[in-house]
Design an enzyme around this catalytic site. Structure first.
Site, PDB file in Angstrom:
ATOM      1  N   GLY A 273       0.848  -1.188   0.000  1.00 47.96           N
ATOM      2  CA  GLY A 273       0.000   0.000   0.000  1.00 47.96           C
ATOM      3  C   GLY A 273       0.878   1.230   0.000  1.00 47.96           C
ATOM      4  N   CYS A 276       3.179   5.243  -2.966  1.00 41.27           N
ATOM      5  CA  CYS A 276       4.070   5.050  -4.115  1.00 41.27           C
ATOM      6  C   CYS A 276       3.732   3.809  -4.931  1.00 41.27           C
ATOM      7  CB  CYS A 276       5.523   4.996  -3.644  1.00 41.27           C
ATOM      8  SG  CYS A 276       6.162   6.572  -3.067  1.00 41.27           S
TER       9      CYS A 276
END
Length: 449
Positions: A273, A276
């Site tokens: 998660g 990025c």
């Protein structure tokens, strides 16, 4: 030396950092630590005040002391006025965000374009503009075209791209001691300027890759796409382990001894998660689609789908352990940040799972050591506790979803008296299974027998 590279033989380089959230705050503090005078540009008044007080606008270990050290010394300051940096700085780093577009996988370049809007008309002398933001391949040439046409300095403004590889919770160290430096440049002079900027880590032995602009743009997206693939691969194997009784942690250890594979990022769990990997992977796919490279889309779409399935898998295990009735059941979620060491809840697997379970009718209580404020903004309907012990009171099931060290140090024997049923799902596979079982808990970890 090209026309666009600054000549500063009489004085040290002066650096501006435009955009001072996660990337920019670390970059600005790092450049000051390298010995340069730095001005950061931040248009948000709240962030601006924090930064000038030597405080980061987010939780990142070690960043506040570094900011405070250099704002106190006068080497580092922050402004909301582009005019203060336009003719002052020799090198301008673009460090703004490139989030995912609403309703699309593509990157939103609005903040990058805004920097050009504000900075280009003010540049009257040669300088080097260095992109650090993660952008689709081809963006740098579009940025260059605009600077050349909209700046009084014209082609005296040279463009380079220098992608960052900062890991949240390790941003300061990754800034000061990077594992590699990539310089996307168009002239020997631009390379020389970047070598001057990064002289400290280069002197430590950090390898430097010098390449053209499109290669530099592809490096960050390519790295994140590969890391996402590696995470989804081990999570796919975790499904095989569940089906056969194998242990995914031992499997990863064995695979990790292969030098061609390595153990890093080979940890099964609820998936990746943060700000990025998810959006960079999707932006990479979107750009591949624009370029007609269908094979890349096919591969990475599966990677993204596996990642989403891992969250659903945690919900399935929760359903299996709770039984058919969700309403009236209390579920504790340990963790809200997408990973330990940060307060970042963007695309957090922990909060996604918590939200899905709440939709089934269970009461969900969350605790995270650092991310509570951000979690409340994103998921205001969840319950929040002030400690792990408080969160566990009356719980029918506990979910371990962010791998904070303090969760590994919890005393399962003490917690057993607080919960309604001693059942824990270790979705991060980082707790001591035997310790929890010895304390009378039912312990489950997807991918482990």
């Amino acid at each position: 030396m090209t026309e666009g590279t600054p000549t500063t033989s009489e004085r040290p380089l002066r650096i501006s950092v435009i955009g001072t959230n996660y990337l920019g705050a670390n970059t600005a503090a790092g450049m000051a630590e390298f010995g340069f005078d730095v001005i950061g540009v931040e248009i948000d008044e709240h962030r601006l005040k924090l930064l000038n007080d030597g405080k980061a606008p987010l939780y990142e270990p070690g960043l506040d002391p570094l900011l405070k050290q250099h704002t106190d010394s006068g080497r580092l300051r922050f402004t909301n006025d582009y005019r203060q940096v336009a003719d002052w700085a020799d090198v301008h780093f673009i460090c703004v965000g490139t989030p995912q577009q609403e309703g699309s996988d593509a990157a939103d370049l609005a903040q990058v374009n805004s920097v050009v809007d504000m900075l280009a008309p003010l540049l009257t002398r040669p300088c080097l503009v260095v992109g650090r933001s993660t952008v689709p391949v081809g963006t740098s040439k579009l940025v260059e075209k605009r600077f050349h046409s909209e700046s009084p300095a014209g082609e005296g403004v040279e463009i380079a791209w220098q992608p960052e590889f900062l890991r949240e919770a390790h941003g300061v160290d990754d800034t000061l001691h990077p594992d590699r430096l990539v310089f996307g440049v168009q002239s020997p002079a631009a390379e020389a300027t970047l070598r001057q900027v990064f002289a400290a880590p280069i002197d430590e032995g950090t390898p430097v890759v010098v390449c053209n602009l499109p290669t530099a743009e592809l490096v960050k997206g390519g790295a994140n796409a590969f890391l996402a693939t590696k995470i989804s691969f081990i999570n796919a194997l975790a499904e095989m382990c569940d089906a056969t009784g194998a242990d995914v942690t031992q499997l990863a250890d064995a695979l990790g001894h292969d030098k061609r594979i390595g153990r890093g990022m080979l940890n099964a769990g609820p998936g990746y998660g943060g700000g990025c990997l998810p959006k960079d992977l999707r932006a990479f796919m979107a750009r591949a689609g624009e370029l007609g490279v269908e094979e890349v889309i096919t591969l990475l779409r599966e990677v993204d789908d596996i990642n989403q399935h891992r969250r659903a898998r945690v919900v399935d295990v929760t359903h299996e352990l709770l039984g058919a009735e969700w309403v009236g059941r209390n579920v504790t979620v340990l963790g809200a940040a997408f990973k330990a060491g940060t307060d970042d809840v963007r695309d957090s697997p922990a909060l996604d799972v918590a939200g899905r379970i709440q939709l089934h009718g269970a009461t969900v209580t969350v605790f995270d050591p650092e991310a509570m404020e951000n979690a409340r903004r994103v998921r205001p309907t969840l319950r929040y506790a002030s400690s792990a012990a408080e969160a566990c009171e009356g719980a029918h099931l506990v979910l371990h979803l962010t791998e904070w060290p303090e969760f590994r140090e919890l005393d399962p024997a003490a917690l057993r008296g607080a919960v309604a049923h001693p059942v824990i799902v270790d979705a991060r596979l980082s707790l001591d299974a035997q310790k929890w079982r010895d304390a009378g808990w039912t312990y489950r970890a997807p991918g482990r027998p």
